[in-house]
Write an enzyme that holds these catalytic residues in place. Structure first.
Site, PDB file in Angstrom:
ATOM      1  N   LYS A  78      26.892 119.938  67.739  1.00 45.66           N
ATOM      2  CA  LYS A  78      25.406 120.753  67.662  1.00 45.66           C
ATOM      3  C   LYS A  78      24.821 120.271  65.905  1.00 45.66           C
ATOM      4  CE  LYS A  78      22.432 125.018  67.378  1.00 45.66           C
ATOM      5  NZ  LYS A  78      22.797 126.284  66.876  1.00 45.66           N
ATOM      6  N   SER A 153      20.538 129.233  70.514  1.00 41.52           N
ATOM      7  CA  SER A 153      19.521 127.901  70.116  1.00 41.52           C
ATOM      8  C   SER A 153      21.616 126.920  70.593  1.00 41.52           C
ATOM      9  CB  SER A 153      19.346 128.329  68.493  1.00 41.52           C
ATOM     10  OG  SER A 153      20.241 127.589  67.542  1.00 41.52           O
ATOM     11  N   SER A 177      23.504 132.098  67.409  1.00 38.66           N
ATOM     12  CA  SER A 177      23.145 130.832  68.473  1.00 38.66           C
ATOM     13  C   SER A 177      24.399 130.393  68.660  1.00 38.66           C
ATOM     14  CB  SER A 177      22.404 130.269  67.144  1.00 38.66           C
ATOM     15  OG  SER A 177      20.732 130.747  67.645  1.00 38.66           O
TER      16      SER A 177
END
Ligand SMILES: [Mg+2]
Ligand SMILES: [Zn+2]
Lengths: 491, 99, 500
Positions: A78, A153, A177
């Site tokens: 990420k 996210s 997330s």
């Protein structure tokens, strides 16, 4: 090859049946083939990935013990974690072009474990969102249905897994997330106990809630990755100096399929209005399955969980308003409006105005408001008290049960654009996941099948007390084995 | 409680160093109001005798030994700087008080 | 800048107002590393060399508290007779400024590590005043900005600025007094005496370099005036950039006369930060301070609370050295000084210098005599503090040794000291360069004596008649002739011998 699990790939690489370079190249090819449609990656580090893969292959060829059980397996990172020399943006324009001069602890551990980092995945800007629509670099699509969101996210990481661009991924979970994207893409996502995975090098959204964790397509792969990235880190003051819970062993035990003696609490607050019927049916089926595996099912009421969402939407923006102050055009990142005449103050304001997206600005404003002297007690202070109440209710619940379960998210993946103009509706995606962030304990999402009305994946959330992460892995592994595969994304 | 005014939004934006546009002022005034209304319920159960939780884990006294670690070095420190001069970060003129 | 005509005469200020003081002192600790990262804590250095992701406020970087800084904070608190918190936290003080990499300062706010203490301060006349300490808390320093362009190198008119973050994150202890009322005319003196006492204490604790000139000890002086007629508290100003003990005194005095004039003319004192200008001795308006509510303090989520166990606190109490006032008492006894004599030494900033000179081998009386007379004179002429004279106690001790061994006369010794002060090197080197050697060759002296006796026959006759005190005139003449390089006692012996 790309359909295999990380554990299988690692075994083959370590036995010399294939090479890490081959595996890595296959995934790079898959990314090249599919990412035009998905937009899961913000940066692909082809050279770095292959170099790492070659190193692992050399080790294997030389008969050296692999650096870890996952050595040679590719992973999607990420974009909120720093990687030295590799562009890191946190999904924001304000960091465009920034190449960090240092590795996050998670990144360092991945490298040391011989894991091949393919690149950086898309995300809601500064991890603020539940759909990855808030990325400055465009939304990511859900591989199950390209018109739908992949969660957020960490939508880039979850989409990459579901689309077989990578067998492993790293996410971060501030309010859900990791788990919510896992749920809506039919993948496994784990938020470890706060303090067990270092936050050093994790670009902070809300420091007291953020936690990095493993994402994978199977519970075992997540557990293996969990043991790579977890552990005490003296660079993070909130890191717990205790042995990491034995999640791999618990997973293997759970996979035997016996949950007798395990008490499972169903949180009564997480159902009813706002919950998609197909999601609730999938959840009920999952609970029945757990019962069949021998678990004792108990209903648990946690009334203060109804206040988790409002508390979260005060605490997280408050901390964020301060954490994001450093993006000011002085030392790194974007600088806008410096015409030689304007002052530092003006350039800071113009840069932040141009560099942050609407959701980030909105949260900065909320946080600035909630921390202001006249409002602190009513907002931030009260939210911190709610946090205490939620923690107490978890503690109480865990005297009665070993784990708590709920749907991971009230609905399946919604359509891209559907909630963009209604922040409050958007925030509800994290309704079930937030309590674990506020209390600092752990949560996991494992696919529980597809919703019968839209055919989209549904997640079962399993929550356990702090430092008891192995409990949820055991339950998840048993459930996963009993349920069998949910099928794959169409892409 | 909230009914957040445009002026208040402008003040918040100034504190947060956001050069918001006129349109944004209106937009945020409306949205902040809705959001703050929807989170104000935390006050309903936050009784006076409940201690606030600022940290998720009950750790105390986490210290580091006073031992020097390698620094980044000037070049690395400045590597991301929008502008640098003489080994320093170059920034536009600073208003405000003498540092 | 404030014109002199806008100031009130000091006597008139005192007649009409009661000054109220508040002093905030920031002390940079001289730990090996910074407050929250492992970068070296050193003064100066090439810009941005002692920096890392943490002290540059880079995305993702995290702070970890320096254990030694905590120990120093507790020791300072104990030495200031404070209570030590059983539990306290760091907070974030949020405001944007380019010298602050995170745009918040990690600082203690409503939970300081030490609070409710006091420091006894000795005033010039020996009176002891107890200054109450509100709190001592931990925080971090900012980077340094260099303002380029414009005429003055100051912030106003600069075209751009250059930032060096070597100092960013250096551990600071902020020590805040409670309001000090009732000092009247002596307010400026009290301010100076307090900072002096604090500096001496911190030096004894060995926690800081306490160099005001380098900024490792910085004082903000808060001053307000309360009209005698109403007794109401006035609005205070906070004067920064006060870089010497003398400036502390001047700044307070200036603010008193300025505020009094403002009030007298019916104006209002504005609560603001003011900037002290060393050259003019005046203060000028800085930025109107952002009100406290704008800082949006909240507990620092990246750091966990500090809960010093009572055992640890007591262990640290055990490490406190002899504190300045205890040492003073001991020295007074050892040197056999009256209260008054001790006070003079302390006031002149001479006690430590004398003690160091004694440590270097001189006798207390000899050391004292040098520092309080000749060297004090020199310091006055040069307009510097005694301690800042470019001579070390060890060098003074060497000079004393040379006198005691007979190789220098007192007058020559003063010349040697002057030479050292002028930067001519060590005492030996000055003796060499200036050709300062006692003329100990008797035949040369005898010739000089004979010459002097011949020049003053009537004096010579008096001596021969037994009026020995008349010898002084001849000795004087010989000393003059030898340019002082003779041992006067030996000359006298020769004179008497020649006349008997
Ligand atoms: Mg301060
Ligand atoms: Zn540093």
């Amino acid at each position: 090859m790309i359909r295999q699990t990380a554990a299988e790939l690692a075994a083959k690489i370590h036995r010399g049946e294939t090479t890490s370079v081959e595996v890595t190249q296959a995934h790079l090819d898959r990314i090249a083939e599919t990412d035009g449609k998905l937009n899961a990656f913000l940066h692909v580090d082809t050279e770095g990935a292959l170099a790492q893969a070659r190193k692992v292959d050399e080790d294997v060829a030389a008969g050296r013990t692999p650096a870890s059980p996952l050595a040679g397996v590719p992973l999607a990172l990420k974009d909120v974690l720093t990687q030295e020399g590799i562009p890191t943006t946190a999904g924001s324009k304000i960091l465009e072009g920034w190449r960090p001069p240092y590795d996050a602890t998670v990144t360092r551990k991945l490298k040391e474990a011989g894991i091949v980092i393919l690149g950086k995945t898309n995300m809601d800007e500064f991890a603020m969102g539940s759909s990855t629509e808030n990325s400055a670099y465009g939304p990511t699509a859900n591989p199950w249905d390209l018109t739908r969101i992949p969660g957020g996210s960490g939508g880039g990481s979850s989409a990459a897994l579901a689309a077989h661009q990578a067998p492993l991924a790293i996410g971060t979970d501030t309010g859900g997330s990791i788990r919510q994207p896992g749920a809506v893409t039919g993948t496994v996502g784990v938020k470890p106990t706060y303090g067990t995975v270092s936050r050093y090098g994790l670009i902070a959204f809300s420091s007291s809630l953020d936690q990095a964790g493993p994402c994978a397509r199977t519970v075992l792969d997540a557990a293996l990755l969990h043991e790579v990235i977890g552990g005490y880190d003296p660079m993070d003051s909130t890191s717990i100096n205790a042995p990491l819970p034995p999640v791999v062993a618990a997973t293997r035990e759970g996979a035997q399929g016996d949950l007798s003696g395990v008490r499972v609490g169903v949180v009564t607050q997480f159902s009813g209005e706002g919950y998609q019927p197909g999601v609730l049916r999938s959840f009920e089926a999952a609970v029945s399955q757990l019962k069949e595996l021998g678990a004792e099912i108990v209903e648990i009421s946690c009334p203060s969980f109804d206040y988790a969402l409002p508390a979260y939407y005060l605490i997280a923006p408050s901390e964020a308003s301060s954490n994001l102050a450093r993006f000011d055009a002085m030392r790194y990142g974007l600088r806008v409006g410096d015409d030689g005449n304007r002052s530092t103050e003006e350039v800071m304001s113009l840069t932040r105005e141009a560099g942050f997206g609407p959701e980030v600005k909105r949260r900065i404003m909320i946080g600035t408001y909630a921390l202001s002297a006249g409002y602190y007690d009513a907002y931030y202070g009260s939210a911190q008290k709610v946090r205490t109440l939620i923690t107490r209710e978890f503690e109480q619940a865990f005297t009665k049960v070993d784990v708590l379960v709920s749907p991971t998210t009230p609905t399946t993946a919604f359509k891209i654009g559907e909630r963009t103009n209604d922040p409050v509706a958007m925030y509800k995606a994290d309704l079930c996941t937030i309590p674990s962030n506020l209390a600092g304990n752990c949560g996991l999402s494992v696919p529980s099948g597809l919703s019968d009305e839209d055919g989209m994946p549904v997640g079962l959330q399993i929550m356990a007390p702090a430092l008891q992460d192995h409990r949820m892995y055991r339950v998840a592994a048993a459930y996963e084995a009993a349920r069998g595969p949910i099928g794959g994304a169409s892409l | 409680m909230p009914s957040i005014s445009r002026d208040e939004v402008a003040h918040l934006a100034k504190l947060a160093r956001l050069a918001v546009t006129e349109d944004e002022l209106d937009l945020f005034a409306g949205q902040l109001d809705v959001i703050l209304q929807s989170v104000a319920s935390v006050g309903d159960i936050a009784a006076a005798d409940i201690p606030p939780t600022s940290h998720a884990v009950p750790l105390t006294n986490v210290f580091r030994e006073d031992v020097v670690r390698p620094s980044l070095g000037q070049q690395q420190a400045l590597s991301g700087a929008p502008e640098a001069e003489d080994g320093r970060f170059r920034v536009p003129r600073i208003l405000g008080e003498e540092a | 800048m404030t014109a002199l005509s806008e100031l009130m005469d000091y006597d008139e200020v005192i007649e009409k107002f009661d000054p109220v003081l508040g002093l905030e002192v920031h002390v940079e600790l001289h730990t090996n590393t910074k407050m929250f990262c492992g970068c070296a804590n050193v003064f100066g250095g090439e810009p941005n060399t002692n920096t890392c992701p943490t002290c540059l406020g880079m995305p993702g970087a995290l702070p970890v508290v320096n254990a030694t800084a905590i120990e120093s904070a507790i020791r300072i608190g104990l030495a200031l007779n404070c209570e030590i918190a059983e539990w306290c936290r760091f907070a974030r003080k949020n405001y944007f400024y380019p010298d602050m990499p995170k745009n918040f300062q990690t600082s203690q706010y409503d939970e300081p590590i030490a609070f409710n203490g006091w420091l006894d301060v000795t005033l010039d006349d020996g009176e002891i005043l107890r200054v109450e300490i509100e709190r001592a808390h931990m925080e971090e320093d900012t980077g340094k900005s260099l303002h380029v362009g414009g005429a003055t190198g100051r912030i106003h008119g600069a075209e751009h600025s250059l930032l060096d973050y070597n100092r960013a994150g250096v551990p600071l202890i902020e020590i805040v007094t409670k309001m000090v009322p009732g000092t009247g005319r002596r307010a400026p003196e009290v301010a100076r005496a307090y900072v002096t006492a604090l500096r001496d204490l911190l030096k004894a604790l060995d926690v800081s370099d306490v160099r005001m000139d380098q900024g490792s000890l910085r004082c903000d002086a808060n001053v307000s005036l309360s009209p005698k007629t109403t007794g109401e508290l006035g609005t205070r100003t906070e004067t920064k950039n006060v870089n010497s003990l003398r400036s502390v005194e001047r700044a307070v005095r200036f603010e008193m006369t300025r505020q009094a004039a403002v009030l007298e003319s019916g104006g209002k004192v504005i609560q603001e930060t003011r900037h002290f200008d060393e050259s003019s001795g005046s203060t000028s308006s800085g930025r109107t301070k952002e009100t406290a509510e704008d800082y949006r303090y909240f507990p620092e989520p990246d750091l966990v609370p500090i809960a010093p166990s009572r055992e640890w606190v007591e262990e640290l109490r055990g490490t406190l050295p002899e504190l300045p006032w205890e040492r003073r008492k001991r020295i007074q006894q050892e040197w056999n000084l009256t209260d008054e004599a001790l006070r003079d030494l302390v006031n002149a900033g001479a006690m430590d210098l004398i003690a160091a000179t004694v440590d270097a081998g001189a006798k207390p009386d000899e050391a004292r005599s040098w520092w309080v007379s000749y060297l004090t004179q020199q310091a006055n002429t040069r307009g510097v503090e005694l301690a800042d004279l470019p001579i070390t106690p060890a060098q003074v001790a060497q000079v004393i040794t040379l006198v005691n061994s007979g190789s220098l006369t007192n007058k020559m010794a003063r010349e040697v000291v002057t030479g050292v002060l002028e930067g001519e090197g060590e005492p030996d080197e000055v003796v060499e360069k200036r050709g300062l050697k006692v003329v100990s060759d008797d035949s040369a002296l005898e010739a000089a004596v004979d010459e002097a006796l011949a020049a003053q026959p009537d004096v010579a006759q008096k001596i021969r008649d037994g009026k020995v005190q008349a010898a002084g005139a001849i000795v004087g003449a010989v000393m003059k002739a030898t340019k002082g390089q003779a041992d006067a006692a030996r000359v006298r012996e020769i004179v008497i011998a020649r006349c008997s």
